[in-house]
Design an enzyme around this catalytic site. Structure first.
Site: not given
Length: 486
Positions: A330, A427
């Protein structure tokens, strides 16, 4: 409602354990927290985000999480401001000077969400935030007594004996609360006791004498809680995996100032041949490292500058020159590129900063936020499942070699030509056995092939069993208004 004498007294774990305990008894339970403050968030099936603690509590109830379980979420972006999430969606920013502002509109949202959940539940278990004894915040409180008063919720107050002064904390709360709030408290729990709880019998009697509240029990130090996903940054102090015999590879995670969703790495702590090390500010990244993982962050540009201020950029580039591997997740993926631009001031003042330049991509922050569950395969063909939660779009020639391919045919991330540098927006990669095995094997360790999700469920069952033994569950059930309990 489970309230506490402070933050990190164990409210979240107790609520999760009680959710599993009552669910195991055949009762329909729903968890709830009106307002949470955390950069560790979870994505719901409907594309919203809530605190990860409530997602874990939903799991304890054996149901999927929904945005109603945590209708107001504050995600700190700086020391003086936070992103405001209302029912799972961004709703502007919330600065520190607004902390004491009129929150009646947010309270109405929270009450509506609570009532919607209550329609499908036999039992609601509500988690407070911080402490109700912070009476300077009482006027506009929506997280503790302000919420409890609107719905007439009975409250059980939790004190943390591991910190010390637990008698003063409980008795002090009784002393400073006004009469109406004090009347909602129906009992207290002493949490995190190490040793024989009978040694604290006199302490329990002292609290009863000073408050008139009955004791619901003394909870021991719940070792199974270490197998649950980490909720917030307080736990980073103790998150490092112990050094074990047989370790083959060290995985290092720099502890960014706005680190987010660091529970991504919890499954690595269980790998017998992996040593997981979170490096706090002020320390260099170790040289004897197989993999550096740059984690997610709530403020990428600010944390890119933080990485440079710590000298970690030098450590990372040296690691790469010596043949090491780097993975960015991310915000960490965004840092691996050539530049990060925020032309509209999404995360702070409009500006552009150079990235680490390890991947041939560039990131531009945008006002829209991607929130979705995803599944597919890694570049190494291992299956994964996870979620995206980010602002910004990353493009460039490096994306022609994607790290992930989704089941719908689209792709994400980038991999360097030599395969040693990779990044993606997803994630949860380490939580899937096949994906984790591929990533662990790539750094020279033998993967365990254990199922992380089964470990978490077993931990919840173990905690429920311990709570059944140490708490007066019949009294708790009566306080909650359950009609029958044996």
């Amino acid at each position: 409602m489970i309230q506490g004498c402070g933050s990190d007294v164990g409210k979240s774990v107790l609520v999760a354990g009680l959710c599993r305990l009552f669910t195991n008894r055949g009762i329909t339970v729903r968890p709830f927290k009106s307002q949470n403050m955390s950069n560790n968030a979870a994505v719901t099936a409907g594309g919203g985000e809530i605190g990860r603690a409530q997602a874990l509590q939903a799991r304890a109830c054996r149901i999927a999480p929904t945005v109603d379980m945590n209708p107001v979420l504050l995600k700190p972006q700086s020391d003086v401001g936070a992103q405001l999430i209302v029912r799972g969606k961004m709703s502007g920013n919330f600065d520190a000077s607004s902390h004491g502002r009129d929150k009646r509109a947010l309270l109405e949202v929270a009450v509506e969400s609570y009532r919607r959940l209550a329609q499908e539940a036999d039992l609601m278990i509500v988690e407070g935030a911080g402490s109700p004894a912070e009476t300077n915040l009482r006027k506009y409180d929506i997280a503790n007594m302000g919420f409890a008063q609107v719905l007439g919720l009975p409250v059980v107050l939790v004190g943390d004996i591991n910190r010390g002064h637990v008698i003063a904390s409980l008795v002090g709360a009784h002393a400073v609360l006004d009469a109406a709030d004090r009347a909602l408290i129906r009992g207290f729990i002493v949490n995190k006791f190490r040793g024989n709880p009978r040694l604290f019998d006199d302490g329990v009697r002292k609290v009863i004498e000073h408050t008139g509240w009955p004791s619901i029990g003394v909870v021991p130090w719940l070792r199974a809680a270490s197998r649950l996903p980490s909720e917030d940054g307080v736990q980073l102090e103790d998150i490092n995996a112990p050094r074990r015999p047989g370790v083959r590879a060290k995985v290092v995670v720099p502890q960014l100032s706005r680190i987010a969703n660091f529970d991504d790495f919890d499954p690595l702590r269980e790998e017998p041949e992996i040593e997981l090390v979170f490096v706090p500010p002020g320390r260099p990244l170790p040289r004897d490292t197989a993999l550096i993982v740059i984690p997610g962050t709530k403020s990428t540009i600010a944390d890119m500058e933080f990485v440079r201020s710590q000298g970690w950029d030098v450590d990372i580039l040296s690691h790469v020159r010596h043949g090491g591997r780097v993975l960015g997740i991310c915000g960490g993926y965004q840092m691996l590129g050539r530049s990060i631009s925020d032309p509209n001031g999404i995360e702070g003042p409009p500006r552009t900063v150079p990235g680490l330049g390890l991947l041939d991509v560039e990131t531009v922050m945008t006002g829209d936020k991607t929130l979705r569950e995803v599944a597919g395969v890694l570049a190494a063909h291992a299956a994964f499942a996870g979620y995206e939660m980010h602002v910004g779009h990353t493009t460039g020639r490096g994306a022609a070699r994607p790290f992930l391919r989704f089941n719908d045919g689209s792709s994400d991330g980038a991999v360097s030509a030599d395969g040693r540098i990779a990044g993606c927006y997803v994630h949860g990669l380490f939580g899937v056995t096949e994906a984790r095995a591929a990533l662990v094997a790539a750094i020279g360790a033998a993967p365990s092939l254990d199922d992380h999700n089964s470990r978490v469920d077993a931990a919840l069952d173990d905690i429920a069993t311990e709570l059944e033994q140490c708490l007066d569950i019949a009294t708790l059930a009566a306080i909650a208004g359950l009609k029958a309990w044996d």
